[in-house]
Design an enzyme around this catalytic site. Structure first.
Site, mmCIF file in Angstrom:
data_model
loop_
_atom_site.group_PDB
_atom_site.id
_atom_site.type_symbol
_atom_site.label_atom_id
_atom_site.label_comp_id
_atom_site.label_asym_id
_atom_site.label_seq_id
_atom_site.Cartn_x
_atom_site.Cartn_y
_atom_site.Cartn_z
ATOM 1 N N ASN A 1 -1.049 -3.920 -7.496
ATOM 2 C CA ASN A 1 -1.438 -2.502 -7.514
ATOM 3 C C ASN A 1 -2.890 -2.394 -7.075
ATOM 4 O OD1 ASN A 1 -1.579 0.401 -8.650
ATOM 5 N ND2 ASN A 1 -3.215 -0.653 -9.763
ATOM 6 N N GLU A 2 -3.164 -1.463 -6.200
ATOM 7 C CA GLU A 2 -4.548 -1.211 -5.757
ATOM 8 C C GLU A 2 -5.300 -2.527 -5.566
ATOM 9 O OE1 GLU A 2 -6.487 1.952 -8.025
ATOM 10 O OE2 GLU A 2 -5.018 3.385 -7.271
ATOM 11 N N GLN B 1 0.369 10.768 -14.844
ATOM 12 C CA GLN B 1 1.321 9.845 -15.419
ATOM 13 C C GLN B 1 2.231 10.620 -16.374
ATOM 14 O OE1 GLN B 1 -0.315 6.256 -17.053
ATOM 15 N NE2 GLN B 1 -1.645 5.878 -15.290
ATOM 16 N N GLU C 1 1.247 6.739 -6.806
ATOM 17 C CA GLU C 1 0.326 7.394 -7.751
ATOM 18 C C GLU C 1 -0.238 8.615 -7.047
ATOM 19 O OE1 GLU C 1 -2.718 5.149 -9.801
ATOM 20 O OE2 GLU C 1 -1.430 3.379 -9.908
ATOM 21 N N TYR D 1 -5.142 10.839 -5.274
ATOM 22 C CA TYR D 1 -5.469 11.793 -6.343
ATOM 23 C C TYR D 1 -6.298 12.911 -5.728
ATOM 24 C CZ TYR D 1 -3.918 8.357 -9.804
ATOM 25 O OH TYR D 1 -3.156 7.488 -10.566
HETATM 26 O O1 AHR Z 1 -3.561 6.261 -12.996
HETATM 27 C C1 AHR Z 1 -4.778 5.732 -13.446
HETATM 28 C C2 AHR Z 1 -5.314 4.634 -12.541
HETATM 29 O O2 AHR Z 1 -5.603 5.164 -11.281
HETATM 30 C C3 AHR Z 1 -4.357 3.514 -12.256
HETATM 31 O O3 AHR Z 1 -4.340 2.538 -13.237
HETATM 32 C C4 AHR Z 1 -4.903 2.954 -10.974
HETATM 33 O O4 AHR Z 1 -3.923 2.337 -10.198
HETATM 34 C C5 AHR Z 1 -5.530 4.153 -10.302
HETATM 35 O O5 AHR Z 1 -6.807 3.892 -9.827
#
Ligand code: AHR
Length: 491
Positions: free
Chosen positions: A172-173, A340, A291, A240
């Site tokens: 992840n990331e 989430q 995400e 985001y």
């Molecule tokens: O969703 C919160 C965080 O945001 C996650 O853990 C990460 O993957 C992202 O930077």
């Protein structure tokens, strides 16, 4: 006159239900309190899992849930979360406040939660601090049906039947919390890890880490590095849209600003898919956004590492506009996981002890569920744009936008009216078919800051609206600051 033209005879693609996916991380009170309370809790539970949360999640038909992170995933060692709970190790959650991770909720508990809500489990593997062997063993533990030590351990831990987990991501990331790799180094790691992940019983769907936002460099360099390597089925970006003001306090301009920022998802999908097409013209590898969502400033009095935030009508419009983008791009995007599920970021559900409340975003998922698996058809939205000022610059946002899909003889048309104060009347025109009847559900409030609280859990909720929907042209007035779902029986 504003107009929405739905061209029933112009299909785009089938909407993959996984576009309506979720994400649950060991972060704040998403897992502990949000899902898991333990068998001995006074909060009603089924084997430790909250029954109120299960009931609510089941209702919105979640197709898939990604777990255990996020950043947490690249420091998670799955063997910590199996076996007798009292013997599981207590670790430090280094990403989210150095709190103690008791490992009470592990592989078996997560798979059980998924089965209870009717979702597919999607496991995020550990590349940053893990090894190919550790991830390969997790797959064997979950999916192997033969007489291996790991399969026997799974049986001894209560699950003789394999879990048949299909979706696995390799980290992840990994450009950040997942190991700070450059695209070339991650590409090499991706191949090393994926090579050992086997299709025991269940053909695996392997997902590579994509960029932060719409970063073309990461994508180009990753795909150049992996070359013709074929054990890759998905590639996932994160986006985001952030915040403007705070979760509950914002000006009218900030209302527009955040919704406008969420629309960048459309450009991300177009550009990332275009780059991927250069390497994968047959689109064998699916574009995923595992995400996404709003990210508001920390609330005073709460642990800043827990990412708890309220969720208002503005979050609902961000969710609706984003899901409409996913629908319209059903030919390009195959999965989306909002961040989430519970008590963290743009959540579906908030809990406080034994209390639970669903958010405006939850209601959007409820209203949009009939899009899942439908065929998206082209729809044109003609409306006067809204102008607003952000950062001293004049900006514009659509007057009306949305998406349309057909399943059998039912059409779902979802429409967002972002105007903070004005209703918008539009003529809805069908080409290639006509309406026999229809029904309308609307999520709106006179206050653009409206949200649900434990004292007023139904302050914001969808309501039925009267409308005559007949023939191939009719009019409807979309309420200000609203999300509308129109279900039409085609004749
Ligand atoms: O969703 C919160 C965080 O945001 C996650 O853990 C990460 O993957 C992202 O930077």
């Amino acid at each position: 006159m504003n107009r929405i033209s739905v061209t029933l005879d112009e299909p785009i693609a089938q909407i993959n239900p996984n576009i309506y996916g979720h994400f649950a991380e060991h972060l704040g009170s998403c897992i502990y309190e949000g899902i898991w309370v333990g068998e001995d809790s006074p909060i009603p539970n089924d084997g430790g899992i909250r029954t109120d949360v299960v009931r609510a999640m089941k209702k919105i038909k979640p197709p898939i849930v990604r777990w255990p992170g996020g950043c947490f995933a690249d420091d998670y060692h799955w063997e910590d979360g199996i076996g007798p709970r009292a013997e599981r190790p207590r670790r430090v959650n280094i990403w989210w406040g150095d709190v103690i991770e008791p490992n009470a909720f592990g592989t078996h508990e997560f798979v059980r939660f998924c089965r209870m809500i009717g979702a597919e489990p999607y496991f995020c593997g550990n590349v940053g601090s893990g090894t190919p062997r550790e991830l390969r063993d997790w797959v064997e533990y979950c999916n192997f049906t033969g007489d291996s030590t790991l399969a026997a351990r799974r049986a001894a831990n209560g699950s003789p039947e394999p879990f048949n987990v299909r979706y696995w991501s390799v980290g992840n990331e990994n450009w950040g919390c997942g190991g700070s790799f450059c695209p070339e180094d991650y590409g090499a790691e991706y191949k090393r890890f994926a090579t050992f992940l086997r299709d025991w019983g269940t053909p695996l769907f392997l997902i590579a880490c994509g960029p932060s936002g719409n970063d073309p460099e990461w994508t180009r360099r990753f795909f150049t590095k992996i070359g013709k390597y074929s054990r890759i089925h998905g590639f996932s970006a994160h986006y985001y849209c952030g915040t403007a003001g705070t979760a509950t306090e914002y000006t009218e301009a900030q209302w527009y600003e955040l919704i406008a920022r969420s629309l960048k998802m459309e450009g991300l999908i177009a550009q990332q898919r275009a780059i991927m097409d250069g390497f994968d013209p047959g689109r064998k590898i699916g574009l995923i956004v595992d995400e996404w969502g709003t990210w508001h400033p920390t609330v005073v009095g709460r642990n800043p590492s827990f990412l708890w935030q309220q969720n208002t009508m503005r979050d609902a419009l961000v969710a609706a506009a984003t899901l409409d983008i996913f629908n319209r791009n059903a030919d390009k995007v195959i999965m989306g996981n909002i961040a989430q599920t519970i008590n963290v970021l743009q959540a579906m559900i908030l809990t406080d002890g034994d209390k639970m409340v669903t958010t405006p975003t939850y209601h959007v998922y409820d209203m949009y569920q009939s899009h899942q698996g439908g065929t998206c058809v082209r729809a044109f939205f003609e409306s006067e744009a809204i102008t607003f000022t952000a950062g001293g610059k004049e900006e514009r946002i659509f007057g009306l936008d949305g998406s349309a899909s057909v399943k059998g003889s039912e059409l779902t048309l979802t429409v967002v009216n972002p105007h903070a104060t004005d209703a918008v009347e539009a003529e809805v025109v069908f080409r290639g078919g006509s309406a026999r009847s229809g029904s309308v559900t609307v999520l709106t409030d006179q206050d653009i800051h409206a949200h649900n609280t434990f004292d007023a859990p139904d302050a914001v909720r969808p309501v039925a609206s009267a409308a005559t929907i007949e023939g191939n042209s009719w009019r409807y007035t979309f309420a200000p600051a609203s999300v509308t779902a129109i279900k039409v029986q085609l004749g």
